[in-house]
Structures are given as structure tokens and as C-alpha cells.
Design a protein around this motif. Structure first.
Motif, short mmCIF file in Angstrom:
data_model
loop_
_atom_site.label_atom_id
_atom_site.label_comp_id
_atom_site.label_asym_id
_atom_site.label_seq_id
_atom_site.Cartn_x
_atom_site.Cartn_y
_atom_site.Cartn_z
N ASP A 67 0.80 -1.21 0.00
CA ASP A 67 0.00 0.00 0.00
C ASP A 67 0.85 1.28 0.00
O ASP A 67 0.32 2.36 0.20
CB ASP A 67 -0.91 0.02 1.24
N ILE A 68 2.14 1.16 -0.19
CA ILE A 68 3.06 2.29 -0.09
C ILE A 68 3.35 2.86 -1.48
O ILE A 68 3.64 2.12 -2.42
CB ILE A 68 4.39 1.86 0.57
N TYR A 69 3.33 4.18 -1.57
CA TYR A 69 3.63 4.85 -2.82
C TYR A 69 4.30 6.18 -2.50
O TYR A 69 3.77 6.97 -1.73
CB TYR A 69 2.32 5.06 -3.60
N ILE A 70 5.46 6.43 -3.09
CA ILE A 70 6.16 7.70 -2.94
C ILE A 70 6.07 8.45 -4.26
O ILE A 70 6.33 7.88 -5.32
CB ILE A 70 7.63 7.50 -2.52
N ARG A 71 5.68 9.72 -4.16
CA ARG A 71 5.50 10.52 -5.37
C ARG A 71 5.77 11.98 -5.06
O ARG A 71 5.86 12.39 -3.91
CB ARG A 71 4.08 10.36 -5.91
N GLN A 72 5.88 12.77 -6.12
CA GLN A 72 6.06 14.21 -5.98
C GLN A 72 4.79 14.82 -5.41
O GLN A 72 3.67 14.44 -5.78
CB GLN A 72 6.39 14.85 -7.33
N PRO A 132 9.69 25.47 -13.25
CA PRO A 132 10.63 25.00 -14.27
C PRO A 132 12.11 25.22 -13.92
O PRO A 132 12.97 24.52 -14.43
CB PRO A 132 10.24 25.81 -15.51
N HIS A 133 12.40 26.17 -13.04
CA HIS A 133 13.79 26.44 -12.69
C HIS A 133 14.11 26.06 -11.25
O HIS A 133 15.11 26.50 -10.69
CB HIS A 133 14.11 27.92 -12.92
N SER A 134 13.27 25.23 -10.68
CA SER A 134 13.42 24.87 -9.27
C SER A 134 14.56 23.87 -9.07
O SER A 134 14.78 22.99 -9.90
CB SER A 134 12.13 24.24 -8.75
N HIS A 135 15.27 24.03 -7.97
CA HIS A 135 16.28 23.06 -7.55
C HIS A 135 15.80 22.33 -6.30
O HIS A 135 16.60 21.76 -5.57
CB HIS A 135 17.61 23.76 -7.26
N SER A 136 14.49 22.37 -6.05
CA SER A 136 13.94 21.73 -4.86
C SER A 136 12.86 20.74 -5.25
O SER A 136 12.38 20.72 -6.38
CB SER A 136 13.37 22.80 -3.92
N ASP A 137 12.50 19.91 -4.28
CA ASP A 137 11.43 18.95 -4.50
C ASP A 137 10.80 18.61 -3.16
O ASP A 137 11.45 18.71 -2.12
CB ASP A 137 11.95 17.68 -5.17
N ILE A 138 9.56 18.23 -3.21
CA ILE A 138 8.84 17.71 -2.05
C ILE A 138 8.20 16.40 -2.48
O ILE A 138 7.47 16.36 -3.48
CB ILE A 138 7.76 18.70 -1.56
N GLN A 139 8.51 15.35 -1.77
CA GLN A 139 7.95 14.03 -2.05
C GLN A 139 7.05 13.63 -0.87
O GLN A 139 7.36 13.96 0.28
CB GLN A 139 9.06 12.99 -2.19
N VAL A 140 5.97 12.94 -1.16
CA VAL A 140 5.09 12.43 -0.11
C VAL A 140 5.07 10.91 -0.18
O VAL A 140 5.32 10.32 -1.24
CB VAL A 140 3.65 12.99 -0.23
N VAL A 141 4.75 10.31 0.95
CA VAL A 141 4.55 8.86 0.99
C VAL A 141 3.09 8.62 1.35
O VAL A 141 2.57 9.21 2.31
CB VAL A 141 5.52 8.13 1.95
N GLU A 142 2.44 7.82 0.53
CA GLU A 142 1.04 7.47 0.75
C GLU A 142 0.95 6.04 1.28
O GLU A 142 1.68 5.16 0.83
CB GLU A 142 0.24 7.51 -0.55
N CYS A 143 0.06 5.84 2.20
CA CYS A 143 -0.27 4.51 2.70
C CYS A 143 -1.78 4.40 2.68
O CYS A 143 -2.47 5.21 3.32
CB CYS A 143 0.27 4.32 4.11
N ASN A 144 -2.29 3.45 1.93
CA ASN A 144 -3.75 3.31 1.75
C ASN A 144 -4.38 4.63 1.30
O ASN A 144 -5.42 5.04 1.79
CB ASN A 144 -4.42 2.80 3.04
#
Length: 160
Positions: free
Chosen positions: A11-16, A51-63
Motif C-alpha cells: 500500500d506504499i507509494y512515494i511521489r512528488q 521550471p527552474h526549481s532546484h527543490s522537491d517535495i515528495q510524499v509517501v502514501e499509505c492506503n
């Protein structure tokens, strides 16, 4: 992805992160003791997707529920001839800790660092977050230096 608890791995998914994740990220920021302002989180998500970003935020989903996130940015550091990736925030909600999700989020940042040609990953952690310190040390981080901060007024540059 690093191994996660067998009961939840399917049930785990990591995405932007997306703008509509701002409320969940704001709630996780509150768990860390920061103001959980949805508009603030949404603004950071927007900027990270620019478009010129050097950053990111990722989330982890469970169910299909967001239970954690990580934020980072790439920076060129003078006097070094290589870039660094700085993790600015990492949180997994208390009910989902100790299941490998924090490790999986950090591994996502590490893959991004490699793709972006970074030599190091850096993070800071409040001196009181001793549980987090042990977590980072298990991942191979070492305490390296002191950090000094100076608070300035946001409107200081507007004064004449």
C-alpha cells in the motif's frame, strides 16, 4: 525502495507532492512543532514544481493517505567544486513510524542527489530531537559542524 513493513508494503507509494497535498503536509509540519499553514505548504509545493526549481517535495502514501513527506533542495556550495543536496524537512506521522517509510523517503532524496550530481546530503535537526538523530545516524549521517542563525525582519530591505 528500502524494505518496509510487510503489512504495509503493498500500500506504499512515494511521489512528488501536488498542490492538493498541502493540507496533509501542513498537518505533518504541525507534528514537528511548526505552524501548519496550508497556504504556506501550497506555496512551497508550487515553487518546487517550477521550471527552474532546484527543490522537491515528495510524499509517501499509505492506503491513499499521506503519512509522510520529505523536502530538499540542491545547492552549489562555494568553495566546493560539487553540489550538495540539503534535506529541509522529513516527517512520518507518529502512527506510521518504524515501518521503513522514513528510510524510503530518505532513499528517494539520495537517488535525486545522485541524479543531480551531488557529492553530499546535508540536513539539520533540532538538538532536542534525539530520536531523529539516532534515525539519521543509522542511515549513515554523522554530526559534522555547528550552525548559526540570525533572524532578520522580512521587511528590513524595504526600509530606507
Amino acid at each position: 525502495m528500502p524494505s518496509v513493513d510487510a503489512k504495509t508494503s503493498a500500500d506504499i507509494y512515494i511521489r512528488q507532492a501536488l498542490e492538493n497535498d498541502a493540507d496533509s503536509i501542513a498537518g505533518l509540519l504541525e507534528e514537528l512543532g511548526y505552524p501548519g499553514e496550508i497556504s504556506f505548504a501550497r506555496d512551497h509545493i508550487r515553487r518546487s514544481r517550477g521550471p527552474h526549481s532546484h527543490s522537491d517535495i515528495q510524499v509517501v502514501e499509505c492506503n491513499k493517505a499521506i503519512v509522510g513527506f520529505i523536502a530538499w533542495y540542491r545547492m552549489d556550495v562555494l568553495p566546493y567544486p560539487y553540489a550538495w543536496l540539503r534535506i529541509t524537512a522529513l516527517c512520518v506521522t507518529a502512527s506510521h513510524r518504524h515501518k521503513g517509510l522514513g528510510h524510503a523517503l530518505e532513499a528517494s532524496a539520495q537517488r535525486a542527489a545522485v541524479r543531480q550530481g551531488c557529492e553530499f546530503i546535508e540536513l539539520t535537526s533540532d538538538i532536542l530531537r534525539t530520536t531523529a538523530h539516532r534515525f539519521y545516524e543509522r542511515l549513515g549521517y554523522v554530526e559534522k559542524r555547528r550552525r548559526y542563525m540570525k533572524r532578520i525582519s522580512m521587511d528590513q530591505g524595504k526600509r530606507r
